[in-house]
Scaffold this motif. Structure first.
Motif, short mmCIF file in Angstrom:
data_model
loop_
_atom_site.label_atom_id
_atom_site.label_comp_id
_atom_site.label_asym_id
_atom_site.label_seq_id
_atom_site.Cartn_x
_atom_site.Cartn_y
_atom_site.Cartn_z
N ALA A 226 0.77 -1.32 0.06
CA ALA A 226 -0.02 -0.58 0.36
C ALA A 226 0.64 0.97 0.10
CB ALA A 226 -0.80 0.15 1.42
N GLY A 363 -10.67 -0.72 -4.08
CA GLY A 363 -10.30 -0.83 -2.83
C GLY A 363 -12.54 -1.01 -2.54
N GLN A 425 -8.74 2.07 2.01
CA GLN A 425 -7.60 1.92 3.44
C GLN A 425 -8.38 2.69 4.26
OE1 GLN A 425 -6.21 -1.10 2.31
NE2 GLN A 425 -3.89 -0.98 4.29
N TRP A 428 -10.74 1.14 5.99
CA TRP A 428 -9.91 0.17 7.63
C TRP A 428 -8.89 0.83 8.40
CZ3 TRP A 428 -4.42 -0.53 8.08
CH2 TRP A 428 -4.37 -1.55 8.55
N SER A 429 -8.71 2.06 8.28
CA SER A 429 -7.51 2.38 9.40
C SER A 429 -8.73 2.43 9.99
CB SER A 429 -6.27 2.97 8.96
OG SER A 429 -6.99 3.79 7.91
N GLU A 538 -9.82 -4.95 4.06
CA GLU A 538 -8.58 -4.81 3.56
C GLU A 538 -8.50 -5.25 1.77
OE1 GLU A 538 -5.94 -8.41 4.95
OE2 GLU A 538 -5.77 -6.59 7.33
N ILE A 539 -7.12 -4.32 1.71
CA ILE A 539 -6.48 -4.65 0.81
C ILE A 539 -6.82 -6.04 -0.35
CG2 ILE A 539 -4.89 -4.77 -0.43
CD1 ILE A 539 -3.49 -2.42 1.03
#
Ligand SMILES: Nc1ncnc2c1ncn2[C@@H]1O[C@H](COP(=O)(O)OP(=O)(O)O)[C@@H](O)[C@H]1O
Ligand SMILES: [Mg+2]
Lengths: 618, 233
Positions: A226, A363, A425, A428-429, A538-539
């Protein structure tokens, strides 16, 4: 003040490896147009190989020769990958090759596991550079200073190679129009191999050079992926100085993030990327991408059409067998079938976006996981009944897609893909780091379906109705006027505009719709498992979707569903093996080479050639 | 030196060249005439193997080209100047020329950058400019010069006069005559009959992917109906 200087220095040192790896990725993409997912794997190999070499080569000379040798060896591995895996699929439709590189990731993961074991490896310190220096009272490792000093030379060397040598001129020419370069007498095959060598070697060097700071482990391939995509995109595809500036920017900000706002670290680089791309859509020093301008290969689209009678009967039979499954199959088989249907719906929604819209999103898991989390949050926090949560989840996913789509649709090609990756992402984070609300890494548990759906069989039928219904609905929309407008926008934006279609709006709506449908899959998922974890956003989950869409066949409506069913079934079988990644990776590579039009596309071609099915052109 | 016979080429399912055949002799400038869509570009691409003919033979100095990749065809001495010029817009003029550079060939005129700059003085002044800064005419010059850097034995020119100011077209005609004087044979695809007859020794007229006429301009003048059927005036 001293502290800030020390932190900037740490950031600059961290930027070294990042820049090396990212510049390799950028070079490979520029010339071959291959988004090399395996680039993180080259980086990991560089670290492990460098580590092994350092065990046998002593002293400072040994250390630095190990770094260089690791780069060279990984370069050679890159050449092997290029020759064996990629060369047979260069002629496949654009982006298909990324499936092959995904297979390479899996193979390398297991090979690394076999050779170096599952334990993390602590990198040796660099002989002669073990101590620290005090700068304005703050300790700074000598090795960091060495890295800071070396990187500009690497940058200069690369810049010289690219802008001043014949090879560099050919590389830049091929970046723009590789067919013309060939027509002028240059063997592009050789050029591609050379670029792959260089790109892989840079990744290997990056892996080896960061050993004293980070060591080596089996997760580093995905962990850096990433970040290097972000660096390449922020800097501007194909710009080496851009990649350097971006690597420094990201690394320095990251050091400050860790120090002052630890909960932000995962999000930070994606925020930076989103901001940069919003202001400068092609990165800091990048230029507009013209996709497939020349030398584009691949066949024209076959017009899609409603399924024929035979196909309908076949599908009906298949559904019948599926519907009878709980009666004769084991509970395990029923659960597996539930999983497969859910994954098929997710894949079908992504396929809608890619196949019909030409919008390659990296994504899409954001909306699958988004739907799952939305349902879970509703159940946990407002005690919503399952039915309500189930209805609202796709709406939430759809809303997320409306927002993300609005930001991304302005971009095209790889930039679009990268921005979707970044924003996914980001989501996600957010979920991962917002412990109090989302449970962070521990996920959310106890999200069970309503009483009437609590048995495996009942939930299976529910999934079947909703999932298959969703897939049919996607097909239906594909054949509706909206589907035609979407395809028109993909094939010729200008002509579509001329006939009164607002292409960007059509694409935005398609993006939102696909997101909502992925949300349905996510909602089905969370109630079937009773829990959800950040991994669903997630990726790797997005990549799963991409892989099956391409594997199944982008240009066929059934592609996503068939690819998903194929992969889930194969995975279910293979994961019982010890080195299942190796087996799966090799299988994927073989399928990619044998079926460059995807499973469905290639089967159809075969059938056409043998006269079983009529060709649309004849 | 270049022979085509019975060539059939397709774009996937669309049959474009139908049993096309003609030849180019050493020292000749041959013009491939025909209306828009007649198949001229496809013919040149088939020679270069950028489009792979499904059947028929194409040979150059006795060697068959049909199994070769384009870069090998170029290495044999065929210099291709595409219709849309396809110069590298991000590269400077000098760099564009560098891409075209190939080693000298026995018995073939060896082009150098200085000689090419004499031939195309405009390019010399702008040699550090990027391709995208050039006008259409200059891009055409650059595209020709770039191909000449490969020291070709035969030049394939695809509609060089298209979309270029009349003054420049005149210059272009002079240039082609100079090339001919150097002994470089040219296969010139053209719609513009007036331009073609200034420079060419022979006319090959294509329509619908087959050759409809092959002979001198004088003989063609004697058959106005051919001209009127296959060429727009
Ligand atoms: N890439 C392509 N795909 C499909 N058809 C094409 C393609 N390029 C050209 N054609 C068709 O082939 C025919 C011949 O084209 P071309 O060789 O370019 O003619 P000319 O150069 O004489 O104008 C035309 O009918 C054109 O529409
Ligand atoms: Mg033409």
């Amino acid at each position: 003040m001293g502290l800030i200087v020390a932190q900037i220095l740490t950031g600059l040192a961290n930027a070294a490896a990042l820049f090396l790896v990212a510049s390799g990725l950028s070079l490979i993409f520029g010339v071959t147009r291959i988004v090399n997912f395996a680039h993180g794997s080259f980086y990991m190999l560089g670290a492990f190989i460098g580590y092994s070499l350092m065990q046998v080569l002593p002293g400072a000379i040994g250390f630095w020769s190990s770094v260089l040798l690791a780069g060279l060896l990984v370069g050679v591995i890159g050449v092997i990958v290029e020759l064996c895996v990629l060369r047979p699929v260069y002629k496949a439709p654009e982006l298909f090759q990324l499936v092959a590189t995904f297979g390479v990731i899996l193979v390398i993961q297991d090979l690394a596991l076999m050779i170096w074991g599952a334990e993390d490896v602590l990198g040796p310190r660099a002989p002669g550079l073990k101590g620290i220096v005090r700068i304005m009272g703050e300790p700074v490792p000598k090795y960091d200073l060495a890295l800071i000093a070396i990187t500009p030379f690497v940058l200069f060397g690369l810049w010289y190679l690219i802008s001043r040598t014949r090879v560099g001129i050919l590389v830049r020419a091929a970046t723009q129009d590789r067919e013309m370069v060939g027509a002028l007498g240059v063997n592009q095959a050789w050029l591609f191999t050379g670029v792959f060598f260089l790109g892989a070697a840079l990744a290997g060097l990056g892996g080896a050079v960061q050993l004293p700071k980070g060591g080596a482990d089996l997760l580093m391939d995905f962990n850096i992926l990433a970040a290097i995509f972000v660096v390449v995109v922020i800097g501007g595809m194909g710009s080496l100085p851009g990649a350097y500036i971006a690597a420094v920017l990201i690394s320095v900000l990251n050091v400050f993030g860790v120090a002052y706002l630890p909960q932000s670290t995962l999000v930070l680089m994606f925020v930076v990327m989103a901001v940069v791309l919003t202001i400068r859509p092609y990165g800091l020093l990048g230029r507009e991408e013209v996709v497939g301008e020349h030398g584009q290969v691949g066949e024209p689209e076959q017009p899609i059409k409603p399924a024929g009678v035979k196909a309908r009967i076949a599908v009906a039979l298949l559904l019948l067998v599926l519907a009878l499954l709980p009666l004769f199959g084991s509970k395990f088989a029923t659960i597996l079938a539930t999983d497969i249907i859910i994954f098929c719906l997710f894949a079908a929604s992504l396929h809608f976006l890619i196949g019909l819209g030409g919008l390659v999103s990296f994504g899409h898991a954001a909306f699958f996981g988004g739907g799952a989390y939305a349902a879970a949050l509703l159940v946990s926090y407002v005690n919503a009944p399952m039915e309500l949560a189930f209805l609202l989840a796709p709406l939430c996913a759809g809303m997320a897609a409306v927002i993300i789509g609005w930001l991304c649709i302005r971009l095209t090609g790889v930039y679009f893909a990268m921005l979707t990756l970044a924003l996914a992402q980001l989501l996600w984070s957010l979920v991962f780091q917002w412990d109090e609300f989302t449970g962070g890494d521990d996920g959310m548990v106890d999200i069970w379906p309503a009483e009437w759906l609590s048995s495996t069989t009942a939930y299976f039928y529910f999934t079947m109705i909703v999932g298959i219904g969703g897939i049919l609905f996607l097909r239906h929309v594909a054949h509706s006027p909206f589907g035609y407008a979407l395809r028109a926008s993909r094939d010729s934006a200008r002509q579509a505009e001329a006939t009164g279609i607002n292409t960007k709006r059509v694409q935005w709506m398609a993006f939102s719709f696909a997101g909502a449908m992925a949300g349905v899959a996510g909602a089905l998922f969370v109630f079937s498992k009773g829990s959800v974890f950040p991994v669903e956003l997630e990726i790797a989950r997005s990549f799963d979707g991409l892989i099956v869409v391409f594997l199944g066949g982008v240009k066929t409506l059934a592609g996503g569903v068939v690819g998903a069913a194929f992969l889930e079934l194969v995975k279910d079988y293979l994961t019982r093996l010890e080195y299942w990644r190796l087996a799966l990776g090799i299988l994927i590579i073989i399928v990619v080479i044998l079926a460059p039009n995807g499973i469905v596309g290639s089967i159809r071609k075969l059938a056409q050639r043998s006269g079983l099915v009529k060709n649309h052109y004849e | 030196m270049l022979e085509l016979s019975g060539v059939n080429s397709y774009y996937t399912k669309a049959h474009i060249l139908r049993d096309l055949g003609f030849s180019v002799q050493a020292g000749q400038v041959v013009s491939l005439l025909g209306r828009n869509g007649a198949g001229k570009t496809t013919t040149l691409k088939s020679i270069m193997q950028l489009v792979k003919p499904r059947s028929g033979s194409i040979s150059f100095e006795g060697q068959s080209l049909t199994a070769l990749p384009p870069h090998r065809v170029a290495k044999l001495g065929l210099g291709y100047v595409p219709e849309d010029r396809r110069i590298f817009t991000d590269l400077t003029i000098l760099e564009n020329l560098e891409v075209g550079r190939q080693p000298a060939r026995d018995g073939v005129y060896e082009w150098t950058i200085d000689v090419l700059f004499d031939l195309f003085p405009n390019l010399k002044e702008r040699r550090q400019n990027r391709g995208k800064a050039l006008s259409g005419g200059e891009q055409q010059m650059l595209s020709i010069a770039r191909t000449l850097m490969g020291n070709p034995k035969l030049l394939l020119l695809d509609e060089p006069s298209e979309g270029i100011a009349p003054v420049i077209v005149e210059q272009l005609a002079e240039t082609i005559l100079k090339l001919k004087a150097e002994g470089l044979p040219v296969l010139l695809s053209e719609q513009n009959m007036h331009f073609a007859r200034i420079v060419a020794d022979r006319a090959v007229i294509v329509e619908g992917g087959s050759v409809k006429y092959d002979g001198t301009f004088e003989d063609l003048d004697a058959q106005p109906e051919i001209r009127d059927t296959y060429l727009s005036v």
